[in-house]
Write a protein that holds these residues in place. Sequence first.
Motif, PDB file in Angstrom:
ATOM      1  N   TRP A  37     140.750  94.301   8.947  1.00 30.34           N
ATOM      2  CA  TRP A  37     141.211  94.247   7.548  1.00 30.34           C
ATOM      3  C   TRP A  37     140.246  93.365   6.777  1.00 30.34           C
ATOM      4  O   TRP A  37     140.228  92.146   6.939  1.00 30.34           O
ATOM      5  CB  TRP A  37     142.633  93.688   7.521  1.00 30.34           C
ATOM      6  CG  TRP A  37     143.336  93.624   6.200  1.00 30.34           C
ATOM      7  CD1 TRP A  37     143.889  92.511   5.633  1.00 30.34           C
ATOM      8  CD2 TRP A  37     143.637  94.703   5.295  1.00 30.34           C
ATOM      9  NE1 TRP A  37     144.501  92.819   4.446  1.00 30.34           N
ATOM     10  CE2 TRP A  37     144.361  94.167   4.206  1.00 30.34           C
ATOM     11  CE3 TRP A  37     143.353  96.073   5.306  1.00 30.34           C
ATOM     12  CZ2 TRP A  37     144.812  94.948   3.145  1.00 30.34           C
ATOM     13  CZ3 TRP A  37     143.793  96.841   4.244  1.00 30.34           C
ATOM     14  CH2 TRP A  37     144.510  96.287   3.181  1.00 30.34           C
ATOM     15  N   THR A  38     139.399  93.987   5.960  1.00 24.57           N
ATOM     16  CA  THR A  38     138.315  93.256   5.320  1.00 24.57           C
ATOM     17  C   THR A  38     137.942  93.911   4.000  1.00 24.57           C
ATOM     18  O   THR A  38     138.513  94.939   3.612  1.00 24.57           O
ATOM     19  CB  THR A  38     137.090  93.194   6.260  1.00 24.57           C
ATOM     20  OG1 THR A  38     136.091  92.343   5.701  1.00 24.57           O
ATOM     21  CG2 THR A  38     136.501  94.595   6.497  1.00 24.57           C
ATOM     22  N   ILE A  39     136.995  93.347   3.306  1.00 26.06           N
ATOM     23  CA  ILE A  39     136.527  93.921   2.040  1.00 26.06           C
ATOM     24  C   ILE A  39     135.423  94.944   2.304  1.00 26.06           C
ATOM     25  O   ILE A  39     134.847  94.989   3.390  1.00 26.06           O
ATOM     26  CB  ILE A  39     136.014  92.824   1.066  1.00 26.06           C
ATOM     27  CG1 ILE A  39     134.869  92.022   1.697  1.00 26.06           C
ATOM     28  CG2 ILE A  39     137.148  91.905   0.661  1.00 26.06           C
ATOM     29  CD1 ILE A  39     134.221  91.025   0.742  1.00 26.06           C
ATOM     30  N   ASN A  40     135.183  95.760   1.283  1.00 24.25           N
ATOM     31  CA  ASN A  40     134.078  96.736   1.307  1.00 24.25           C
ATOM     32  C   ASN A  40     134.158  97.698   2.489  1.00 24.25           C
ATOM     33  O   ASN A  40     133.170  97.957   3.178  1.00 24.25           O
ATOM     34  CB  ASN A  40     132.720  96.011   1.304  1.00 24.25           C
ATOM     35  CG  ASN A  40     132.549  95.119   0.092  1.00 24.25           C
ATOM     36  OD1 ASN A  40     132.972  95.458  -1.010  1.00 24.25           O
ATOM     37  ND2 ASN A  40     131.958  93.952   0.281  1.00 24.25           N
ATOM     38  N   PHE A  41     135.369  98.186   2.725  1.00 29.96           N
ATOM     39  CA  PHE A  41     135.591  99.184   3.775  1.00 29.96           C
ATOM     40  C   PHE A  41     136.468 100.279   3.192  1.00 29.96           C
ATOM     41  O   PHE A  41     137.401  99.997   2.439  1.00 29.96           O
ATOM     42  CB  PHE A  41     136.267  98.542   4.990  1.00 29.96           C
ATOM     43  CG  PHE A  41     136.455  99.479   6.152  1.00 29.96           C
ATOM     44  CD1 PHE A  41     135.446  99.684   7.069  1.00 29.96           C
ATOM     45  CD2 PHE A  41     137.650 100.172   6.326  1.00 29.96           C
ATOM     46  CE1 PHE A  41     135.616 100.547   8.155  1.00 29.96           C
ATOM     47  CE2 PHE A  41     137.839 101.038   7.394  1.00 29.96           C
ATOM     48  CZ  PHE A  41     136.811 101.225   8.305  1.00 29.96           C
ATOM     49  N   ASP A  42     136.170 101.529   3.527  1.00 28.14           N
ATOM     50  CA  ASP A  42     136.918 102.660   2.957  1.00 28.14           C
ATOM     51  C   ASP A  42     138.125 102.961   3.847  1.00 28.14           C
ATOM     52  O   ASP A  42     138.037 103.712   4.813  1.00 28.14           O
ATOM     53  CB  ASP A  42     136.003 103.885   2.847  1.00 28.14           C
ATOM     54  CG  ASP A  42     136.653 105.021   2.058  1.00 28.14           C
ATOM     55  OD1 ASP A  42     137.887 104.984   1.849  1.00 28.14           O
ATOM     56  OD2 ASP A  42     135.929 105.941   1.645  1.00 28.14           O
ATOM     57  N   ASN A  68     145.078  88.451   3.410  1.00 30.54           N
ATOM     58  CA  ASN A  68     146.507  88.573   3.679  1.00 30.54           C
ATOM     59  C   ASN A  68     146.911  90.027   3.502  1.00 30.54           C
ATOM     60  O   ASN A  68     146.056  90.879   3.201  1.00 30.54           O
ATOM     61  CB  ASN A  68     147.344  87.628   2.797  1.00 30.54           C
ATOM     62  CG  ASN A  68     147.229  87.933   1.311  1.00 30.54           C
ATOM     63  OD1 ASN A  68     146.892  89.051   0.909  1.00 30.54           O
ATOM     64  ND2 ASN A  68     147.504  86.948   0.481  1.00 30.54           N
ATOM     65  N   VAL A  69     148.174  90.328   3.696  1.00 26.28           N
ATOM     66  CA  VAL A  69     148.659  91.696   3.540  1.00 26.28           C
ATOM     67  C   VAL A  69     149.909  91.676   2.655  1.00 26.28           C
ATOM     68  O   VAL A  69     150.854  90.926   2.935  1.00 26.28           O
ATOM     69  CB  VAL A  69     149.014  92.351   4.887  1.00 26.28           C
ATOM     70  CG1 VAL A  69     149.466  93.796   4.684  1.00 26.28           C
ATOM     71  CG2 VAL A  69     147.820  92.309   5.835  1.00 26.28           C
ATOM     72  N   LEU A  70     149.882  92.489   1.613  1.00 28.93           N
ATOM     73  CA  LEU A  70     151.024  92.615   0.711  1.00 28.93           C
ATOM     74  C   LEU A  70     151.449  94.081   0.653  1.00 28.93           C
ATOM     75  O   LEU A  70     150.615  94.962   0.446  1.00 28.93           O
ATOM     76  CB  LEU A  70     150.654  92.149  -0.697  1.00 28.93           C
ATOM     77  CG  LEU A  70     150.364  90.655  -0.871  1.00 28.93           C
ATOM     78  CD1 LEU A  70     149.607  90.424  -2.175  1.00 28.93           C
ATOM     79  CD2 LEU A  70     151.655  89.853  -0.858  1.00 28.93           C
ATOM     80  N   ALA A  88     153.675  87.532   1.314  1.00 23.42           N
ATOM     81  CA  ALA A  88     152.430  87.936   1.966  1.00 23.42           C
ATOM     82  C   ALA A  88     152.500  87.678   3.466  1.00 23.42           C
ATOM     83  O   ALA A  88     153.084  86.686   3.918  1.00 23.42           O
ATOM     84  CB  ALA A  88     151.252  87.184   1.371  1.00 23.42           C
ATOM     85  N   LEU A  89     151.901  88.571   4.238  1.00 21.99           N
ATOM     86  CA  LEU A  89     151.695  88.350   5.666  1.00 21.99           C
ATOM     87  C   LEU A  89     150.347  87.660   5.841  1.00 21.99           C
ATOM     88  O   LEU A  89     149.348  88.092   5.260  1.00 21.99           O
ATOM     89  CB  LEU A  89     151.718  89.678   6.423  1.00 21.99           C
ATOM     90  CG  LEU A  89     152.991  90.523   6.256  1.00 21.99           C
ATOM     91  CD1 LEU A  89     152.872  91.835   7.022  1.00 21.99           C
ATOM     92  CD2 LEU A  89     154.206  89.748   6.723  1.00 21.99           C
ATOM     93  N   THR A  90     150.316  86.611   6.638  1.00 20.88           N
ATOM     94  CA  THR A  90     149.114  85.766   6.662  1.00 20.88           C
ATOM     95  C   THR A  90     148.676  85.346   8.066  1.00 20.88           C
ATOM     96  O   THR A  90     147.830  84.471   8.205  1.00 20.88           O
ATOM     97  CB  THR A  90     149.366  84.477   5.838  1.00 20.88           C
ATOM     98  OG1 THR A  90     150.487  83.771   6.410  1.00 20.88           O
ATOM     99  CG2 THR A  90     149.663  84.801   4.380  1.00 20.88           C
ATOM    100  N   SER A  91     149.204  85.983   9.107  1.00 23.69           N
ATOM    101  CA  SER A  91     148.941  85.486  10.464  1.00 23.69           C
ATOM    102  C   SER A  91     147.543  85.799  10.982  1.00 23.69           C
ATOM    103  O   SER A  91     147.056  85.173  11.912  1.00 23.69           O
ATOM    104  CB  SER A  91     149.970  86.068  11.434  1.00 23.69           C
ATOM    105  OG  SER A  91     149.717  87.451  11.662  1.00 23.69           O
ATOM    106  N   GLY A  92     146.909  86.830  10.400  1.00 22.69           N
ATOM    107  CA  GLY A  92     145.622  87.291  10.928  1.00 22.69           C
ATOM    108  C   GLY A  92     145.777  88.369  11.973  1.00 22.69           C
ATOM    109  O   GLY A  92     144.801  88.982  12.396  1.00 22.69           O
TER     110      GLY A  92
END
Length: 284
Positions: A37-42, A68-70, A88-92
């Motif tokens: 789960w990261t940036i700049n990924f389709d 995080n995940v919302l 938000a989910l924040t555990s990684g």
Amino acid sequence: MAASSNYRIMIFILAIVAILVPSSLATEFVVGDDKGWTINFDYQAWAQGKEFHVGDKLVFKYTENSHNVLKVNGTGFQDCVAPAGTEALTSGNDVITLATPGRKWYICGVSKHCEVGNQKLFITVLPQTLLSPASAPCPICLATEFVVGDDKGWTINFDYQTWAQGKEFHVGDKLVFKYTENSHNVLKVNGTGFQDCVAPAGTEALTSGNDVITLATPGRKWYICGVSKHCEVGNQKLFITVLPQTLLSPASAPSPTSAAWGCSATAYRGWIVAIFGVLMMVMF
């Protein structure tokens, strides 16, 4: 007294069957596979061709405190804004069980990761089924792991089309690209990119030296190395055709050491027959 005892045993065994069958069909999807789960990924391209069912799980893997995940609605997905009070989910290592069918939207709420980094995912969840051929692995469907190039690995001056010839690649199989880190990479391209040795703009290279690609959809697949002129001069590129997942693939069925075993309708029938066999023995 004996009849009452047998009745309790029957109820107990039926409860086991009811729990065992649907839960063992659930599939766990690691969002983004090895990219996480990261940036700049389709993520829409990642989700394409996958079937998500009630009972399946989404696993969001990332470095804690970096994302995080919302869970949002359609409007929040478009605007990259979560409704007030959304936790938000924040555990990684956030695990979300898909409890209901329908459309689901998820975004990252850190900084502008959603707006600028396109860190968001939309999926459609289908009702739970006892068999989901496109997404549920099974012991009769033998998922094969192919090390590209075998002992030669992913390198220049190797004929990968000859290597692929005679092999059958099916949905669920995996390609493993092994090479010395920083010496090569792996880029997934289209037919034109394969011919010209050019990746489309924005294509993210795999660079770990042990890149694993799960073949999620049937059709033609093309891969090249984007380092220097390894593709153009060194012919470091691979083209394969992926076939639909089948219950038995005699031509490509691997030995037990190379197969990933999951669960199938046949296995469940075997479990149920065995359980009811025990039940009959106890009662009679």
